[in-house]
Every structure is written in C-alpha cells, then in structure tokens.
Design a protein around this motif. Structure first.
Motif, PDB file in Angstrom:
ATOM      1  N   SER A 123      -7.192  12.978 -37.200  1.00 24.83           N
ATOM      2  CA  SER A 123      -6.297  14.104 -36.924  1.00 24.83           C
ATOM      3  C   SER A 123      -6.857  14.872 -35.722  1.00 24.83           C
ATOM      4  O   SER A 123      -8.105  14.705 -35.182  1.00 24.83           O
ATOM      5  CB  SER A 123      -6.408  15.397 -38.177  1.00 24.83           C
ATOM      6  N   GLY A 124      -6.200  15.724 -35.109  1.00 25.79           N
ATOM      7  CA  GLY A 124      -6.733  16.735 -34.223  1.00 25.79           C
ATOM      8  C   GLY A 124      -7.829  17.467 -34.426  1.00 25.79           C
ATOM      9  O   GLY A 124      -8.870  17.781 -33.575  1.00 25.79           O
ATOM     10  N   ALA A 125      -7.667  18.240 -35.728  1.00 28.19           N
ATOM     11  CA  ALA A 125      -8.915  19.327 -36.024  1.00 28.19           C
ATOM     12  C   ALA A 125     -10.166  18.304 -36.115  1.00 28.19           C
ATOM     13  O   ALA A 125     -11.265  18.830 -35.800  1.00 28.19           O
ATOM     14  CB  ALA A 125      -8.531  19.882 -37.351  1.00 28.19           C
ATOM     15  N   GLU A 126     -10.018  17.131 -36.242  1.00 32.81           N
ATOM     16  CA  GLU A 126     -11.371  16.469 -36.614  1.00 32.81           C
ATOM     17  C   GLU A 126     -11.784  16.075 -35.175  1.00 32.81           C
ATOM     18  O   GLU A 126     -13.265  15.809 -34.871  1.00 32.81           O
ATOM     19  CB  GLU A 126     -11.013  14.888 -37.485  1.00 32.81           C
ATOM     20  N   ALA A 164      -5.868  30.935 -28.770  1.00 37.34           N
ATOM     21  CA  ALA A 164      -5.970  29.616 -28.955  1.00 37.34           C
ATOM     22  C   ALA A 164      -5.598  29.029 -30.616  1.00 37.34           C
ATOM     23  O   ALA A 164      -5.621  29.744 -31.286  1.00 37.34           O
ATOM     24  CB  ALA A 164      -7.247  29.151 -28.631  1.00 37.34           C
ATOM     25  N   TYR A 165      -5.144  27.829 -30.479  1.00 46.67           N
ATOM     26  CA  TYR A 165      -5.019  27.168 -31.732  1.00 46.67           C
ATOM     27  C   TYR A 165      -5.467  25.688 -31.570  1.00 46.67           C
ATOM     28  O   TYR A 165      -5.022  24.838 -30.720  1.00 46.67           O
ATOM     29  CB  TYR A 165      -3.385  27.023 -32.445  1.00 46.67           C
ATOM     30  N   HIS A 166      -6.482  25.487 -32.248  1.00 49.29           N
ATOM     31  CA  HIS A 166      -7.112  24.163 -32.296  1.00 49.29           C
ATOM     32  C   HIS A 166      -7.061  23.285 -33.487  1.00 49.29           C
ATOM     33  O   HIS A 166      -7.781  22.222 -33.803  1.00 49.29           O
ATOM     34  CB  HIS A 166      -8.770  24.165 -31.787  1.00 49.29           C
ATOM     35  N   GLY A 167      -6.694  23.841 -34.705  1.00 50.82           N
ATOM     36  CA  GLY A 167      -6.669  23.236 -35.857  1.00 50.82           C
ATOM     37  C   GLY A 167      -6.921  24.220 -37.113  1.00 50.82           C
ATOM     38  O   GLY A 167      -7.658  25.307 -36.748  1.00 50.82           O
ATOM     39  N   PHE A 224     -11.071  19.732 -22.997  1.00 54.11           N
ATOM     40  CA  PHE A 224      -9.769  19.903 -22.967  1.00 54.11           C
ATOM     41  C   PHE A 224      -9.283  19.477 -24.171  1.00 54.11           C
ATOM     42  O   PHE A 224      -9.338  18.293 -24.673  1.00 54.11           O
ATOM     43  CB  PHE A 224      -9.011  19.503 -21.906  1.00 54.11           C
ATOM     44  N   ASP A 225      -8.197  20.449 -25.026  1.00 53.43           N
ATOM     45  CA  ASP A 225      -7.416  20.022 -26.236  1.00 53.43           C
ATOM     46  C   ASP A 225      -6.125  19.690 -25.443  1.00 53.43           C
ATOM     47  O   ASP A 225      -5.289  20.477 -25.106  1.00 53.43           O
ATOM     48  CB  ASP A 225      -7.243  21.397 -26.977  1.00 53.43           C
ATOM     49  N   GLU A 226      -5.947  18.206 -25.518  1.00 56.16           N
ATOM     50  CA  GLU A 226      -4.479  17.909 -25.033  1.00 56.16           C
ATOM     51  C   GLU A 226      -3.915  17.210 -26.193  1.00 56.16           C
ATOM     52  O   GLU A 226      -3.270  16.295 -26.131  1.00 56.16           O
ATOM     53  CB  GLU A 226      -4.873  16.616 -23.922  1.00 56.16           C
ATOM     54  N   ILE A 227      -4.022  17.977 -27.418  1.00 55.42           N
ATOM     55  CA  ILE A 227      -3.406  17.319 -28.751  1.00 55.42           C
ATOM     56  C   ILE A 227      -1.886  17.629 -28.603  1.00 55.42           C
ATOM     57  O   ILE A 227      -1.244  16.756 -28.945  1.00 55.42           O
ATOM     58  CB  ILE A 227      -4.260  17.880 -29.959  1.00 55.42           C
ATOM     59  N   GLN A 228      -1.564  18.849 -27.791  1.00 54.26           N
ATOM     60  CA  GLN A 228       0.036  19.017 -27.870  1.00 54.26           C
ATOM     61  C   GLN A 228       0.289  18.480 -26.504  1.00 54.26           C
ATOM     62  O   GLN A 228       1.574  18.061 -26.196  1.00 54.26           O
ATOM     63  CB  GLN A 228       0.347  20.356 -27.879  1.00 54.26           C
ATOM     64  N   THR A 229      -0.433  18.464 -25.373  1.00 57.66           N
ATOM     65  CA  THR A 229       0.197  18.261 -24.030  1.00 57.66           C
ATOM     66  C   THR A 229       0.071  16.718 -23.828  1.00 57.66           C
ATOM     67  O   THR A 229       0.585  16.250 -22.537  1.00 57.66           O
ATOM     68  CB  THR A 229      -0.804  18.875 -22.927  1.00 57.66           C
ATOM     69  N   ALA A 236      -4.563  13.687 -30.025  1.00 59.70           N
ATOM     70  CA  ALA A 236      -4.055  13.420 -31.491  1.00 59.70           C
ATOM     71  C   ALA A 236      -2.572  13.497 -31.257  1.00 59.70           C
ATOM     72  O   ALA A 236      -1.800  13.188 -30.191  1.00 59.70           O
ATOM     73  CB  ALA A 236      -4.547  14.703 -32.579  1.00 59.70           C
ATOM     74  N   LYS A 237      -1.840  13.947 -32.444  1.00 57.03           N
ATOM     75  CA  LYS A 237      -0.322  13.947 -32.445  1.00 57.03           C
ATOM     76  C   LYS A 237       0.381  12.664 -31.765  1.00 57.03           C
ATOM     77  O   LYS A 237       0.690  11.725 -32.287  1.00 57.03           O
ATOM     78  CB  LYS A 237       0.018  15.395 -31.845  1.00 57.03           C
ATOM     79  N   GLY A 238       0.775  12.994 -30.503  1.00 54.12           N
ATOM     80  CA  GLY A 238       1.624  11.999 -29.781  1.00 54.12           C
ATOM     81  C   GLY A 238       0.804  10.643 -29.633  1.00 54.12           C
ATOM     82  O   GLY A 238       1.324   9.729 -29.167  1.00 54.12           O
TER      83      GLY A 238
HETATM   84  N1  PLP Z   1      -4.974  21.515 -31.183  1.00 52.09           N
HETATM   85  C1  PLP Z   1      -3.838  21.894 -31.215  1.00 52.09           C
HETATM   86  C2  PLP Z   1      -3.452  22.388 -29.513  1.00 52.09           C
HETATM   87  C3  PLP Z   1      -2.685  21.903 -31.984  1.00 52.09           C
HETATM   88  O1  PLP Z   1      -1.616  22.294 -31.660  1.00 52.09           O
HETATM   89  C4  PLP Z   1      -3.069  21.402 -33.118  1.00 52.09           C
HETATM   90  C5  PLP Z   1      -1.978  21.057 -34.224  1.00 52.09           C
HETATM   91  O2  PLP Z   1      -1.166  21.589 -34.231  1.00 52.09           O
HETATM   92  C6  PLP Z   1      -4.449  20.743 -33.637  1.00 52.09           C
HETATM   93  C7  PLP Z   1      -5.419  20.992 -32.288  1.00 52.09           C
HETATM   94  C8  PLP Z   1      -4.822  20.396 -34.732  1.00 52.09           C
HETATM   95  O3  PLP Z   1      -4.395  19.020 -34.870  1.00 52.09           O
HETATM   96  P1  PLP Z   1      -4.039  18.363 -36.433  1.00 52.09           P
HETATM   97  O4  PLP Z   1      -3.036  19.167 -37.075  1.00 52.09           O
HETATM   98  O5  PLP Z   1      -3.761  16.963 -36.248  1.00 52.09           O
HETATM   99  O6  PLP Z   1      -5.362  18.683 -36.972  1.00 52.09           O
END
Ligand code: PLP
Length: 396
Positions: free
Chosen positions: A108-111, A135-138, A219-224, A248-250
């Motif tokens: 996952s992204g959080a991991e 910010a949101y990172h999980g 850089f968190d590119e989990i959404q981008t 993550a995500k995409g």
């Molecule tokens: N980083 C960003 C920018 C997110 O938008 C998210 C989830 O929405 C995460 C991290 C966390 O990812 P995950 O839900 O897969 O743990």
C-alpha cells in the motif's frame, strides 16, 4: 427474508464515516461502474486515482490470469527471485531517471511512506522529518504523523516524535529544513488538500535547500504517479528529481501494490546492522506485480500521456461557469472549487442519480474531485460535464 448487502455492509464491516455513500457496485469496466439494478455510473473518481487505465483493462486481466497459472504467494519479500517483481522493477526503473536504482515493493501507499521514513533516518543518522501543512500520506501511525491536520493528530496521539511542518509552496518556510533534518516528505501535488500545485520556483528552492543541508527529499507520488498529471510522474513538471519516490494507487492497474524507489546507497541501509531492517510478507505480491507491469505497458504502448492535457482542457472549457470559483489541478487531477460542503454533497448526489460518480477531498470538502481514468473519451467528457454543470446550476 434475505438481508441485503447494504445492510450487511452497515452491520458487519467497519464504518469509516457516519455517512458512507452506499453505492453497491457489481461490475466495473473501462470508465464505468455498474450497480445491481442496472445503474451505470461514469467514473470521475477512478477509485481515488487508482484506475488510471480504466477498470479491468484486458491486458491487466490477461497478465493476472497468466500469473494465476504459475504461483500466488511463495515467500516473504526479498528472499526468492520472483519474475513478476524483477520484471516490473526493471521496467519501472527504465521509466525513471538513472539516479533511481532500487525498488522496494509494498502492499500500500502508507507502507511505502513507512519504509521511506525508515531508510531516510538510517541513511542520514538524523531524526527530524519535515512534512507540509494539509498533507495526507496515509493512515498508519508513521504516515499519520505526517498529516497536516491537527484534528487527526490529536485524536490518535501520541504519534511519531520529531516531526515538523512547513507551508506547502512557500519558499520562506524552507529555512526550517536544517542540519537535523533527515527528510522532507511532500506530495508532488497536494491531493487531499484540494489539489494544490506548487510552483517550479518553490520546488527548485526545496531541492536546493535539501542539498545544502544534506536532507533526503522524498516525494509522495501515490496520487500523482502513472500519468495522472500528463507526465509519467509529476516531479517531471518541475525539473527536479527527488531522492526517494513513493508510489501506490495507480501503480497496480487495480491490484494492491505500493513501492518506494531510491538510490542503491540509500536503499541498502535495510540490509544490515541489523539485517532484515524492513520486511513484509505480502509486499510485491506476484499477481499485483504482473498486473502492474501490464498496466505500465498499457500507459506507454497506447501513449496515454499524450492526450491527458487535451482532455483536461476540454473539462476546463466545458465547465466554464462563474459558479465554479476555481478549477485547480494538473492534467486529469482536478478540483472544482465550490462554496460549501452542502453544495458539494448536493451536486455529487445529483450527479450519481444521473449516472456520474464524483467525490470530494479529505481536507477540502468544499471542492469536487475530478480524476477520471486517463482513457476517458471526448464524448464521455462531454456527457459527464453536462451532468456536472446541471448539478452545479441547480444547487450552487
Ligand atoms: N499518500 C497519498 C498522497 C495518498 O493520497 C494516500 C491515500 O489516499 C496515501 C499516501 C496512502 O495510500 P494507501 O491508502 O494505499 O495506504
């Protein structure tokens, strides 16, 4: 009498809000989600930036089937040589600047965030981590420690120590990054803040400041990531390269997968002193990696990036109304700023009834989220915008 899935959902599964949207989905294909009574929704949310190539892309389904015939889970991450992991890591690195040399796969992204924080701290021998307001990172405890929203931090205190915050896109706050800073962790474009795009000037100053003080830039590119903003990765818009990239995500074409990518010397800190410094049972699941490789090939082979800007411009042109105060974003990561959550909720509800799925943002519930699969066609954009505009005219 048979209990409905909706009732069982409310009764037997954890509720994350008092007002879940409660749409039941029985099938998804391309840009459409389908309900049990013949409902069809044009998906402008993509499962929150997951379905970049659409739902159930045939190439992804084929790759999953092929891997199902070979093996599922065989061992914990990092021990056996598993072709889907190796092949996808290699392809991913081919799509990144050469400073990225090593991929660690997560679920996952959080991991990916957790692992990145650990390697940055061990590599620099420092403790402080700097994140950005809003910010949101999980939601795991480490990732949640970086959330730029006091209400969440207070509710789950104590979180990690030595976390500080800077203002996103404000170069004057970069002086907070100093000799004690292990890492600065930022979304390349803030998502849940309501899609905040930083300036190139800020991003370059950020890179320079991290270099000056020896801090790792993450850089968190989990959404981008994976084409969402019109480039494969959003950092490419700013002419800088981070030290660690979190994905993550995409990435997985609809399958659960995350990753963090770094220089070999940074990644290698988990190898010894002590050994096995970061391990996971299911991270880099072979079926997810096979799907991810197929998905990345689809983005490249079909040249999906080439049309993202035109599609985004069409949305912007069609949604031109004074009732939308601002359209923020980059590529197909967009946000329509309205005035209140009541408006956002009423418009979303109206759109869903008319067959268009649209949502909002965690830290910005006064704005509508527009992030369709990159495969959406011009005709589908026109249909979607007509309904969104109708909703806005009616409720704003
Ligand atoms: N980083 C960003 C920018 C997110 O938008 C998210 C989830 O929405 C995460 C991290 C966390 O990812 P995950 O839900 O897969 O743990």
């Amino acid at each position: 009498m048979m209990i409905s899935n909706r009732e069982l959902f409310l009764k037997n599964t954890a509720q994350t809000s008092a007002t879940p949207r409660l749409f039941e989905i029985v099938r998804a294909e391309g840009v459409y989600l389908y309900g049990p009574n013949g409902e069809r929704y044009l998906d402008l949310v993509s499962g929150f930036n997951v379905s970049n190539i659409g739902h159930r892309h045939p190439k992804v389904i084929e790759a999953i089937h092929e891997q199902l015939e070979k093996y599922l889970h065989v061992t914990v991450y990092g021990e056996f040589v598993q072709a889907p992991q190796v092949q996808f890591a290699t392809k991913l690195l081919e799509n990144l600047p050469s400073s990225f040399e090593s991929v660690y796969f997560t679920n996952s992204g959080a991991e990916a965030v957790e692992g990145s924080m650990k390697i940055a701290k061990k590599f620099t021998g420092r403790r402080q981590i700097i994140a950005a307001e809003k910010a949101y990172h999980g939601s795991t405890q480490g990732a949640l420690s970086l959330i730029g929203n006091e209400a969440y931090r207070t509710a789950y205190a104590p979180l990690l120590p030595d976390i500080s915050f800077i203002r996103f896109n404000d170069s004057s706050s970069l002086s907070a990054i100093g000799g004690d800073t292990a890492a600065v962790i930022l979304e390349a474009i803030q998502g849940e803040a309501g899609v905040r795009v930083p300036s190139k000037t800020f991003m370059k100053a950020l890179r320079q400041r991290c270099d000056e003080v020896g801090a790792v830039l993450i850089f968190d590119e989990i959404q981008t990531g994976f084409g969402r903003t019109g480039k494969m990765f959003a950092f490419e818009h700013f002419d800088i390269v981070p030290d660690i990239l979190m994905l993550a995500k995409g990435i997985g074409g609809g399958m659960p997968l995350g990753a963090f990518v770094a220089r070999r010397e940074i990644m290698d800190v988990i190898k010894d002193n002590p050994m096995l410094g970061h391990i996971t049972t299911f991270g880099g699941h072979p079926v997810s990696c096979a799907a991810a490789l197929a998905s990345l090939n689809v983005i490249r082979d079909n040249n999906l990036l080439a049309s993202v800007d035109d599609k985004a411009n069409l949305f912007r042109t069609l949604l031109h109304t004074p009732k939308i105060r601002e359209i923020r974003g980059m590529g197909l990561m967009m946000c329509l700023q309205l005035e209140s959550f009541e408006q956002v909720y009423a418009v979303s509800d109206y759109c869903a009834k008319k067959g268009v799925m649209i949502d909002w943002y965690l830290h910005c519930d006064t704005a509508l989220r527009v992030a369709p699969p990159l495969t959406i066609t011009e005709q589908e954009i026109r249909e979607a915008c007509e309904i969104v505009l109708e909703g806005i005219e009616k409720f704003c």
